[in-house]
Design a protein around this motif. Structure first.
Motif, PDB file in Angstrom:
ATOM      1  N   ALA A 248      18.629  90.340  27.195  1.00  0.00           N
ATOM      2  CA  ALA A 248      19.099  90.118  26.032  1.00  0.00           C
ATOM      3  C   ALA A 248      20.598  90.808  26.666  1.00  0.00           C
ATOM      4  CB  ALA A 248      18.330  90.874  24.868  1.00  0.00           C
ATOM      5  N   GLY A 249      20.760  91.939  27.129  1.00  0.00           N
ATOM      6  CA  GLY A 249      21.645  92.349  27.667  1.00  0.00           C
ATOM      7  C   GLY A 249      22.773  91.108  28.342  1.00  0.00           C
ATOM      8  N   VAL A 250      22.153  90.932  28.824  1.00  0.00           N
ATOM      9  CA  VAL A 250      23.177  89.568  29.728  1.00  0.00           C
ATOM     10  C   VAL A 250      23.476  88.444  28.566  1.00  0.00           C
ATOM     11  CG1 VAL A 250      23.058  87.535  31.748  1.00  0.00           C
ATOM     12  CG2 VAL A 250      21.718  89.927  31.865  1.00  0.00           C
ATOM     13  N   LEU A 251      22.726  88.191  27.912  1.00  0.00           N
ATOM     14  CA  LEU A 251      23.077  87.376  27.024  1.00  0.00           C
ATOM     15  C   LEU A 251      23.965  88.402  25.560  1.00  0.00           C
ATOM     16  CD1 LEU A 251      20.041  85.536  25.597  1.00  0.00           C
ATOM     17  CD2 LEU A 251      22.235  84.993  27.067  1.00  0.00           C
ATOM     18  N   LEU A 252      24.080  88.784  26.071  1.00  0.00           N
ATOM     19  CA  LEU A 252      25.274  90.190  25.323  1.00  0.00           C
ATOM     20  C   LEU A 252      26.628  90.289  26.314  1.00  0.00           C
ATOM     21  CD1 LEU A 252      25.746  91.680  22.686  1.00  0.00           C
ATOM     22  CD2 LEU A 252      24.903  93.245  23.685  1.00  0.00           C
ATOM     23  N   ALA A 253      25.782  90.191  27.052  1.00  0.00           N
ATOM     24  CA  ALA A 253      27.567  90.830  27.673  1.00  0.00           C
ATOM     25  C   ALA A 253      28.218  89.137  27.940  1.00  0.00           C
ATOM     26  CB  ALA A 253      27.437  91.358  29.827  1.00  0.00           C
ATOM     27  N   LEU A 254      27.499  88.030  28.264  1.00  0.00           N
ATOM     28  CA  LEU A 254      28.223  87.195  28.105  1.00  0.00           C
ATOM     29  C   LEU A 254      28.649  86.550  26.684  1.00  0.00           C
ATOM     30  CD1 LEU A 254      25.411  84.738  30.131  1.00  0.00           C
ATOM     31  CD2 LEU A 254      27.544  85.749  31.016  1.00  0.00           C
ATOM     32  N   ALA A 255      27.887  87.213  25.875  1.00  0.00           N
ATOM     33  CA  ALA A 255      28.580  86.281  24.819  1.00  0.00           C
ATOM     34  C   ALA A 255      29.994  87.112  24.692  1.00  0.00           C
ATOM     35  CB  ALA A 255      28.022  87.192  23.266  1.00  0.00           C
ATOM     36  N   GLY A 256      30.087  88.364  24.539  1.00  0.00           N
ATOM     37  CA  GLY A 256      30.654  89.070  24.330  1.00  0.00           C
ATOM     38  C   GLY A 256      32.619  89.233  25.915  1.00  0.00           C
ATOM     39  N   GLY A 257      32.299  88.613  26.464  1.00  0.00           N
ATOM     40  CA  GLY A 257      32.357  87.871  27.865  1.00  0.00           C
ATOM     41  C   GLY A 257      33.915  86.908  27.415  1.00  0.00           C
ATOM     42  N   GLY A 258      32.850  85.983  26.277  1.00  0.00           N
ATOM     43  CA  GLY A 258      33.545  85.005  25.967  1.00  0.00           C
ATOM     44  C   GLY A 258      34.492  85.447  24.773  1.00  0.00           C
ATOM     45  N   LEU A 259      34.020  86.086  24.094  1.00  0.00           N
ATOM     46  CA  LEU A 259      34.706  86.524  23.154  1.00  0.00           C
ATOM     47  C   LEU A 259      35.936  87.649  23.398  1.00  0.00           C
ATOM     48  CD1 LEU A 259      32.549  88.064  20.186  1.00  0.00           C
ATOM     49  CD2 LEU A 259      33.499  86.140  20.281  1.00  0.00           C
ATOM     50  N   ALA A 260      36.203  88.229  24.255  1.00  0.00           N
ATOM     51  CA  ALA A 260      36.930  88.605  24.862  1.00  0.00           C
ATOM     52  C   ALA A 260      38.360  87.790  25.476  1.00  0.00           C
ATOM     53  CB  ALA A 260      36.335  89.905  25.930  1.00  0.00           C
ATOM     54  N   SER A 261      37.595  86.676  26.626  1.00  0.00           N
ATOM     55  CA  SER A 261      38.715  85.805  26.959  1.00  0.00           C
ATOM     56  C   SER A 261      39.119  84.853  26.017  1.00  0.00           C
ATOM     57  CB  SER A 261      37.608  84.685  27.967  1.00  0.00           C
ATOM     58  OG  SER A 261      37.068  86.274  28.859  1.00  0.00           O
ATOM     59  N   TRP A 262      38.304  84.252  25.044  1.00  0.00           N
ATOM     60  CA  TRP A 262      39.338  84.015  23.751  1.00  0.00           C
ATOM     61  C   TRP A 262      40.157  84.607  23.306  1.00  0.00           C
ATOM     62  CZ3 TRP A 262      41.005  79.826  22.733  1.00  0.00           C
ATOM     63  CH2 TRP A 262      41.149  78.925  21.426  1.00  0.00           C
ATOM     64  N   GLY A 263      39.488  85.947  22.367  1.00  0.00           N
ATOM     65  CA  GLY A 263      41.349  86.838  22.320  1.00  0.00           C
ATOM     66  C   GLY A 263      42.499  86.845  23.182  1.00  0.00           C
ATOM     67  N   VAL A 264      42.101  87.238  24.696  1.00  0.00           N
ATOM     68  CA  VAL A 264      42.776  87.256  25.334  1.00  0.00           C
ATOM     69  C   VAL A 264      43.977  85.410  25.741  1.00  0.00           C
ATOM     70  CG1 VAL A 264      43.829  87.265  28.194  1.00  0.00           C
ATOM     71  CG2 VAL A 264      41.441  89.100  26.370  1.00  0.00           C
ATOM     72  N   VAL A 265      43.048  84.842  25.272  1.00  0.00           N
ATOM     73  CA  VAL A 265      43.777  83.671  25.670  1.00  0.00           C
ATOM     74  C   VAL A 265      45.515  83.256  24.023  1.00  0.00           C
ATOM     75  CG1 VAL A 265      43.744  81.183  25.462  1.00  0.00           C
ATOM     76  CG2 VAL A 265      42.067  82.304  26.810  1.00  0.00           C
ATOM     77  N   LEU A 266      44.720  83.888  23.307  1.00  0.00           N
ATOM     78  CA  LEU A 266      44.642  83.854  21.854  1.00  0.00           C
ATOM     79  C   LEU A 266      46.562  84.615  21.520  1.00  0.00           C
ATOM     80  CD1 LEU A 266      42.644  83.803  18.902  1.00  0.00           C
ATOM     81  CD2 LEU A 266      43.938  81.908  19.545  1.00  0.00           C
ATOM     82  N   LEU A 267      46.305  85.895  22.089  1.00  0.00           N
ATOM     83  CA  LEU A 267      47.073  86.732  22.526  1.00  0.00           C
ATOM     84  C   LEU A 267      48.227  86.264  23.416  1.00  0.00           C
ATOM     85  CD1 LEU A 267      45.359  89.943  23.084  1.00  0.00           C
ATOM     86  CD2 LEU A 267      46.898  89.708  20.986  1.00  0.00           C
ATOM     87  N   SER A 268      48.251  85.327  24.680  1.00  0.00           N
ATOM     88  CA  SER A 268      48.691  84.954  25.518  1.00  0.00           C
ATOM     89  C   SER A 268      49.846  83.494  24.881  1.00  0.00           C
ATOM     90  CB  SER A 268      47.934  84.512  26.351  1.00  0.00           C
ATOM     91  OG  SER A 268      47.302  82.905  26.433  1.00  0.00           O
ATOM     92  N   ARG A 269      48.856  83.033  23.547  1.00  0.00           N
ATOM     93  CA  ARG A 269      49.448  81.520  23.922  1.00  0.00           C
ATOM     94  C   ARG A 269      50.366  81.832  22.351  1.00  0.00           C
ATOM     95  NH1 ARG A 269      44.169  78.024  22.716  1.00  0.00           N
ATOM     96  NH2 ARG A 269      45.832  76.021  21.934  1.00  0.00           N
ATOM     97  N   ALA A 270      50.030  83.222  21.612  1.00  0.00           N
ATOM     98  CA  ALA A 270      50.683  83.447  20.383  1.00  0.00           C
ATOM     99  C   ALA A 270      52.060  83.620  20.821  1.00  0.00           C
ATOM    100  CB  ALA A 270      50.897  84.956  20.094  1.00  0.00           C
ATOM    101  N   LYS A 271      52.884  82.638  19.717  1.00  0.00           N
ATOM    102  CA  LYS A 271      54.351  82.927  19.338  1.00  0.00           C
ATOM    103  C   LYS A 271      54.918  82.754  18.402  1.00  0.00           C
ATOM    104  CE  LYS A 271      53.772  78.534  22.458  1.00  0.00           C
ATOM    105  NZ  LYS A 271      54.108  77.037  22.795  1.00  0.00           N
ATOM    106  N   PRO A 272      55.692  83.980  18.366  1.00  0.00           N
ATOM    107  CA  PRO A 272      56.698  84.511  17.287  1.00  0.00           C
ATOM    108  C   PRO A 272      57.735  84.419  17.418  1.00  0.00           C
ATOM    109  CG  PRO A 272      56.278  86.716  19.016  1.00  0.00           C
ATOM    110  CD  PRO A 272      55.619  85.106  19.794  1.00  0.00           C
TER     111      PRO A 272
END
Length: 319
Positions: A248-272
């Motif tokens: 369960a901890g492995v799945l939680l870490a993988l899910a967290g890594g996926g969310l954090a990665s997507w958040g980082v991608v969104l931050l880098s692609r933002a075009k103000p």
């Protein structure tokens, strides 16, 4: 305060310092895209960024004394989160909805990783043969990523992230070994690994400076993702670090890594929207010039938006 909480607090302050250094480096690279190393050494703005990186690195070293790699390194993603409001302030604009969404996803993902990765203070270190093997493999990988070709900014950013992540893993070995009173302070292990840390830290800094010539967003996102990945591989495979909670901890870490990665991608692609015209940067006062946060010091382009004329710019993704 527990050891892990101390590591988290130190990592937060370190991330803010790293973010300020990244913004300073990007602004310097945008003003002088063809500058060589010797010219950078004569720039006050460059030394300002080096000082910020050094302060952040010192805080990071102390954090590694109290927390495992699997906790400390993912918090490096907060560098990009902190760079967003800094870049927005420099451009004289507000943080937009996409950037807020990316920030929220990154923070949520990091929280999940921290729950799964929380563990005791580190006590295992890399042996000299293990450190040399890691250094050799890392050098080969950096050489491959640094070859001439397409998307040089992102590849150099990946090389920088790997170099920094390995430097952190080696730093933890030096810190734990040097503070272990059962052995000599300046043992062969401590001195040898410290030299490797210096080499990879300097290499990561120069590689990131090259990567930021194509803008801050995409390269910083790649650095942010590559750094904890490299450190986590070493921590989990060689330092005996484990995720909490079993499967369960492995799945939680993988899910967290996926969310954090997507958040980082969104931050880098933002075009103000474009900000006001740039104010000239004065190398005689690098702190005020590079990191001035008043609306009148806005950059010609938003600090987090890669420049479209750069052939290494990636407009739709970061990897």
């Amino acid at each position: 305060m527990s050891a892990v909480l101390a590591a988290v607090a130190l990592s937060l302050v370190s991330a803010v310092a790293y973010a300020a250094a990244a913004v300073a480096q990007e602004r310097l690279a945008s003003r002088s895209p063809g500058s060589g190393t010797l010219r950078l050494l004569g720039s006050g703005a460059w030394w300002c960024s080096v000082g910020l990186n050094a302060a952040a690195a010192l805080l990071h070293v102390v954090a590694l004394k109290y927390g495992p790699l699997t906790v400390v390194q993912p918090l490096g993603a907060l560098t990009l989160v902190a760079a967003v409001p800094m870049g927005a302030r420099l451009a004289g604009r507000r943080v937009n909805a996409v950037e807020w969404q990316g920030t929220a996803l990154t923070l949520l993902g990091l929280c999940a990783i921290l729950v799964a990765a929380s563990g005791p203070a580190p006590d295992e270190v890399l042996s000299v043969p293990e450190a040399l093997a890691v250094a050799g493999a890392t050098t080969a990988l950096i050489g491959v990523l640094s070859r001439p070709g397409a998307r040089p900014g992102l590849r150099h950013a990946g090389a920088s992230g790997v170099a920094s992540g390995v430097a952190s893993a080696l730093t933890q070995t030096v810190t734990v070994a040097a503070t272990d009173r059962s052995g000599p302070l300046l043992s062969v292990q401590v001195v040898g690994v410290a030299l490797l840390v210096a080499a990879f830290a300097a290499g990561g800094l120069l590689l990131s400076q090259t990567a930021y010539r194509g803008g801050l967003g995409g390269p910083l996102a790649v650095v942010t993702l590559a750094n904890p990945l490299a450190a986590a591989v070493i921590g989990l495979s060689l330092l005996g670090e484990r995720l909490q909670g079993g499967p369960a901890g492995v799945l939680l870490a993988l899910a967290g890594g996926g969310l954090a990665s997507w958040g980082v991608v969104l931050l880098s692609r933002a075009k103000p929207a474009d900000g006001p015209a740039a104010a000239p940067v004065d190398d005689d006062h690098p702190v005020a010039a590079v990191l001035a946060l008043g609306p009148g010091s806005a950059a010609a382009e938003p600090a987090l938006v890669p420049r479209p004329h750069d052939p290494g710019h990636l407009t739709t993704a970061t990897r």
